[in-house]
Design an enzyme around this catalytic site. Sequence first.
Site, PDB file in Angstrom:
ATOM      1  CG  ASP A  36      -2.022  -1.001   1.291  1.00  0.00           C
ATOM      2  OD1 ASP A  36      -1.900  -1.804   0.054  1.00  0.00           O
ATOM      3  OD2 ASP A  36      -2.753  -0.989   2.001  1.00  0.00           O
ATOM      4  CD  GLN A  38       6.596  -1.255  -2.803  1.00  0.00           C
ATOM      5  OE1 GLN A  38       5.926  -2.266  -2.667  1.00  0.00           O
ATOM      6  NE2 GLN A  38       7.902  -1.421  -3.330  1.00  0.00           N
ATOM      7  CG  ASP A  40      -0.577   4.988  -0.129  1.00  0.00           C
ATOM      8  OD1 ASP A  40      -1.777   4.914  -0.803  1.00  0.00           O
ATOM      9  OD2 ASP A  40      -0.797   4.941   1.350  1.00  0.00           O
ATOM     10  CB  SER A  85     -35.975  -7.470 -12.619  1.00  0.00           C
ATOM     11  OG  SER A  85     -37.364  -7.572 -12.934  1.00  0.00           O
ATOM     12  CG  LEU A  86     -32.945 -11.774 -13.200  1.00  0.00           C
ATOM     13  CD1 LEU A  86     -31.540 -12.479 -12.518  1.00  0.00           C
ATOM     14  CD2 LEU A  86     -32.666 -12.353 -14.500  1.00  0.00           C
ATOM     15  CD  GLU A 116     -22.865 -13.722 -12.473  1.00  0.00           C
ATOM     16  OE1 GLU A 116     -21.756 -13.982 -12.911  1.00  0.00           O
ATOM     17  OE2 GLU A 116     -23.359 -12.710 -12.830  1.00  0.00           O
ATOM     18  CE  LYS A 118     -31.653 -11.434  -7.558  1.00  0.00           C
ATOM     19  NZ  LYS A 118     -31.973 -10.404  -6.795  1.00  0.00           N
ATOM     20  CG  ASP A 120     -29.267  -8.198  -0.716  1.00  0.00           C
ATOM     21  OD1 ASP A 120     -29.914  -7.510  -1.457  1.00  0.00           O
ATOM     22  OD2 ASP A 120     -29.745  -8.436   0.331  1.00  0.00           O
ATOM     23  NE  ARG A 139     -34.057  -3.402 -13.180  1.00  0.00           N
ATOM     24  CZ  ARG A 139     -35.162  -3.611 -12.937  1.00  0.00           C
ATOM     25  NH1 ARG A 139     -35.509  -2.898 -11.686  1.00  0.00           N
ATOM     26  NH2 ARG A 139     -36.088  -4.047 -13.408  1.00  0.00           N
ATOM     27  CD  GLU A 176     -26.777  -5.920  -7.642  1.00  0.00           C
ATOM     28  OE1 GLU A 176     -26.969  -5.811  -9.010  1.00  0.00           O
ATOM     29  OE2 GLU A 176     -27.675  -6.111  -6.700  1.00  0.00           O
ATOM     30  CE1 TYR A 228     -26.383  -7.665 -13.709  1.00  0.00           C
ATOM     31  CE2 TYR A 228     -25.422  -7.192 -11.477  1.00  0.00           C
ATOM     32  CZ  TYR A 228     -26.699  -7.028 -12.346  1.00  0.00           C
ATOM     33  OH  TYR A 228     -27.528  -6.137 -12.003  1.00  0.00           O
ATOM     34  CE  LYS A 294     -26.743 -13.331 -15.353  1.00  0.00           C
ATOM     35  NZ  LYS A 294     -25.539 -12.576 -14.593  1.00  0.00           N
ATOM     36  CE  LYS A 318     -35.385 -13.431  -3.731  1.00  0.00           C
ATOM     37  NZ  LYS A 318     -34.690 -11.945  -4.052  1.00  0.00           N
ATOM     38  CB  CYS A 412     -39.631  -8.448  39.858  1.00  0.00           C
ATOM     39  SG  CYS A 412     -39.527 -10.184  39.122  1.00  0.00           S
ATOM     40  CB  CYS A 415     -40.871 -12.259  42.673  1.00  0.00           C
ATOM     41  SG  CYS A 415     -39.555 -10.932  42.663  1.00  0.00           S
ATOM     42  CB  CYS A 430     -35.770  -8.631  40.048  1.00  0.00           C
ATOM     43  SG  CYS A 430     -36.566  -9.406  41.152  1.00  0.00           S
ATOM     44  CB  CYS A 436     -37.056 -13.230  42.291  1.00  0.00           C
ATOM     45  SG  CYS A 436     -37.585 -13.438  40.685  1.00  0.00           S
TER      46      CYS A 436
HETATM   47  S1  IVH Z   1     -28.503 -10.468 -14.123  1.00  0.00           S
HETATM   48  C1  IVH Z   1     -31.264  -9.865 -17.545  1.00  0.00           C
HETATM   49  N1  IVH Z   1     -26.573 -11.284 -12.089  1.00  0.00           N
HETATM   50  O1  IVH Z   1     -30.733  -8.949  -9.641  1.00  0.00           O
HETATM   51  C2  IVH Z   1     -30.518 -10.187 -16.445  1.00  0.00           C
HETATM   52  N2  IVH Z   1     -28.366  -9.831 -11.623  1.00  0.00           N
HETATM   53  O2  IVH Z   1     -33.570  -9.585 -10.152  1.00  0.00           O
HETATM   54  C3  IVH Z   1     -30.191  -9.054 -15.332  1.00  0.00           C
HETATM   55  N3  IVH Z   1     -28.110  -9.224  -9.464  1.00  0.00           N
HETATM   56  O3  IVH Z   1     -31.711  -5.993 -10.831  1.00  0.00           O
HETATM   57  C4  IVH Z   1     -29.494  -9.204 -14.058  1.00  0.00           C
HETATM   58  N4  IVH Z   1     -26.447 -10.160  -8.792  1.00  0.00           N
HETATM   59  O4  IVH Z   1     -29.496  -6.077  -9.549  1.00  0.00           O
HETATM   60  C5  IVH Z   1     -27.797 -10.659 -12.641  1.00  0.00           C
HETATM   61  N5  IVH Z   1     -25.195 -11.788 -10.669  1.00  0.00           N
HETATM   62  C6  IVH Z   1     -26.110 -11.155 -10.778  1.00  0.00           C
HETATM   63  C7  IVH Z   1     -26.674 -10.344 -10.216  1.00  0.00           C
HETATM   64  C8  IVH Z   1     -27.945  -9.647 -10.416  1.00  0.00           C
HETATM   65  C9  IVH Z   1     -27.349  -9.271  -8.412  1.00  0.00           C
HETATM   66  C10 IVH Z   1     -29.690  -8.282  -9.070  1.00  0.00           C
HETATM   67  C11 IVH Z   1     -29.416  -7.069 -10.082  1.00  0.00           C
HETATM   68  C12 IVH Z   1     -30.862  -7.214 -11.072  1.00  0.00           C
HETATM   69  C13 IVH Z   1     -31.597  -8.063 -10.062  1.00  0.00           C
HETATM   70  C14 IVH Z   1     -32.639  -9.003 -10.944  1.00  0.00           C
END
Ligand code: IVH
Length: 677
Positions: A36, A38, A40, A85-86, A116, A118, A120, A139, A176, A228, A294, A318, A412, A415, A430, A436
């Site tokens: 670190d 080096q 910096d 979204s998925l 991979e 998902k 959060d 998004r 993400e 991703y 995917k 999930k 209490c 008691c 108490c 008690c």
């Molecule tokens: S793929 C069309 N890969 O999940 C494919 N999404 O419910 C688009 N997310 O809005 C998403 N990790 O915020 C993909 N490895 C991952 C992800 C991921 C988190 C979230 C992302 C998306 C939501 C979909």
Amino acid sequence: MNPQQLSVEQRVSQLREEIAKHNYAYYVLDNPVISDAQYDALYRQLLALEKAHPECVTPDSPTQRVGDQIQAGFQSVTHAVPMFSLENAFSHEDLQNFETRILERVTVKTIDYAAEPKMDGLAINLRYENGVLKQATTRGDGTTGEEVTHNVRTIQSIPLKLLGKDWPQILEVRGEVFMSKKTFEQLNQNQLAKGDKVFANPRNAAAGTLRQLDPKITAQRHLSFYVYGWGQISDDWALPEHYDQVIAHLKEWGLPTNPEAQVVTGQAGMQAYYDTLLQKRSELPYEIDGIVYKVNRIALHRQLGFTSKFPRWAIARKFPAEEVWTELLDIDIQVGRTGALTPVARLQPVAVGGVVVSNATLHNMDEIRRKDVQIGDTVIVRRAGDVIPEVVGPVLSRRPGSTRLFTMPTHCPECGSEVIKEHDKAVYRCSGGLFCPAQRKRALQHFVSRKAFDIQGLGDKLIDQLAERDWVKHPDDLFHLTLQQLAGLERMAEKSAQNVIDAIEAAKQTTLARFIFALGIPEVGEVTAKQLAQHFRELDALMQADSEQLMAVPDVGEVVAENIVTFFKQPHNEEVIRGLLEAGVHWPPPQVQAVDEDSPFAGKVVVLTGTLQQRDRNEAKALLEAAGAKVTGSVSAKTDYVIAGEKAGSKLTKAESLGIPVLSEQQWLEMMGENNG
Ligand code: IVH
């Protein structure tokens, strides 16, 4: 070429390239090649050159991540390609249906999936033009998002300029933005210290951070990013055949990718990946809420297309939620062994982290105030890994008008004795002591526990029955129980009753240290009890000691000394002790273990590190202190010995570098004359 012969422009661009390379090694490859310090130094050189030659500063310079300007708001941006979204899958069966639907539409028989975690966090679109980061957008509703470029630029792992040269002229990548668990903890600690609101979870913290108007604040909070997917890509680049190949290219261009990603085949492959990742979940440095699968072959994406909402070629499996919402029905009070009143949340039963939870501790009054939970609130309940369930806080947007504030009872609930608030502490107690019934039961449980009198067969249920029948009010009553009494109890065969009687009889022979520990004096644990026994040697001497005499014992401070004096002052405690001795409880005189002037450890400064096998950490410390050593927490030139157990880390390395003698646990015990295990 020697740096002196380079023009300023050349030197600046060389430094930027070098810094970008090290960023890549650090964030993408997870394999830094310089320290670190080096790094910096390189950064400071660049900063100095740019300061002397402001005409050389360009927006993609690593010094330009954090802008000075506070934003007025966020611009809306329409995505060039919508961000979908998925669909969610909650079971193995849902995944089977997903695959069946795919197989109906394509001609191939087996499907490979890019799998991979998902993450959060929040989805983000990064737009690179000619390799330079031009725009970052959230998004939003999938069609339109908000421009957050100024904040995204502060994320160190996101390249401001792509590496290499073969990237398309327009490249949009998606991924993400998230906050690591560690960063989240630190952020909340800082928030608390400043008296600011804490964030409920890393995702909220990441979202709040990305919506900061001042990029300086975003920069301090250290967000992370994994790519991703992609959006618009200009056609000067031929998309490879497989999804994982695209991701590999993105990685080469400097974008961080998730190291847990893997290509799996069919149902069995998806299931195995799920099992492995679920196991790993709590050890990952970031939070995940499932897995995204995917279809790996991109040609199939085109064949499968989209429903009105989701791509047909991807699905999110999930994990059981670690955080759920439920109703706080009431707050009850639990009375502990020493009378401390603990508020417990009674919840509408709810499944969280794979188990059904119907109550959770709220710790104390301060915690309830800090979290601002009220009876009738919808609350966020969390259970991560094997951790006990916790109430995170209320969902304020759902607070009905009818909530009730919780107040500590003045008497209490078990008691009726008065409740006393401890001075300067969040604890309410108490005052009923052993009068008690709740304290009595807990005190009895403690009395018979393994490190106290170790009476086997006397479980919590049995103790409850004995206490409820008033057969055992105090520990000394245990020694007057009869076989007839026990055998008459529910679910108690004569044989087990006899075993309990025998165990009670055998327990009469004990040690002074166990006896002191069993009394349950607040904050006198096993180790302190041993030290008290060693120091006073006779029970009477301990009972008569004043605070000052008590504080001469290693580890006994003002509070513990005060607790001991108060305990022995209570007439009913004296009575119980007398009762125990009259019932025949006895012990041999403690073995002499006076501080040994000749011990090799007398007057030495010792550091313990790693995991010891034969002694626990507290015991080891007590033994060393009894031998006249001073045990400290960190290695310095003043350290005389380091005792290294298994998995010793940086302290061991430091000792070696300072040339301090390192002892194994066995060597240490031998030197102590304690090598008999
Ligand atoms: S793929 C069309 N890969 O999940 C494919 N999404 O419910 C688009 N997310 O809005 C998403 N990790 O915020 C993909 N490895 C991952 C992800 C991921 C988190 C979230 C992302 C998306 C939501 C979909």
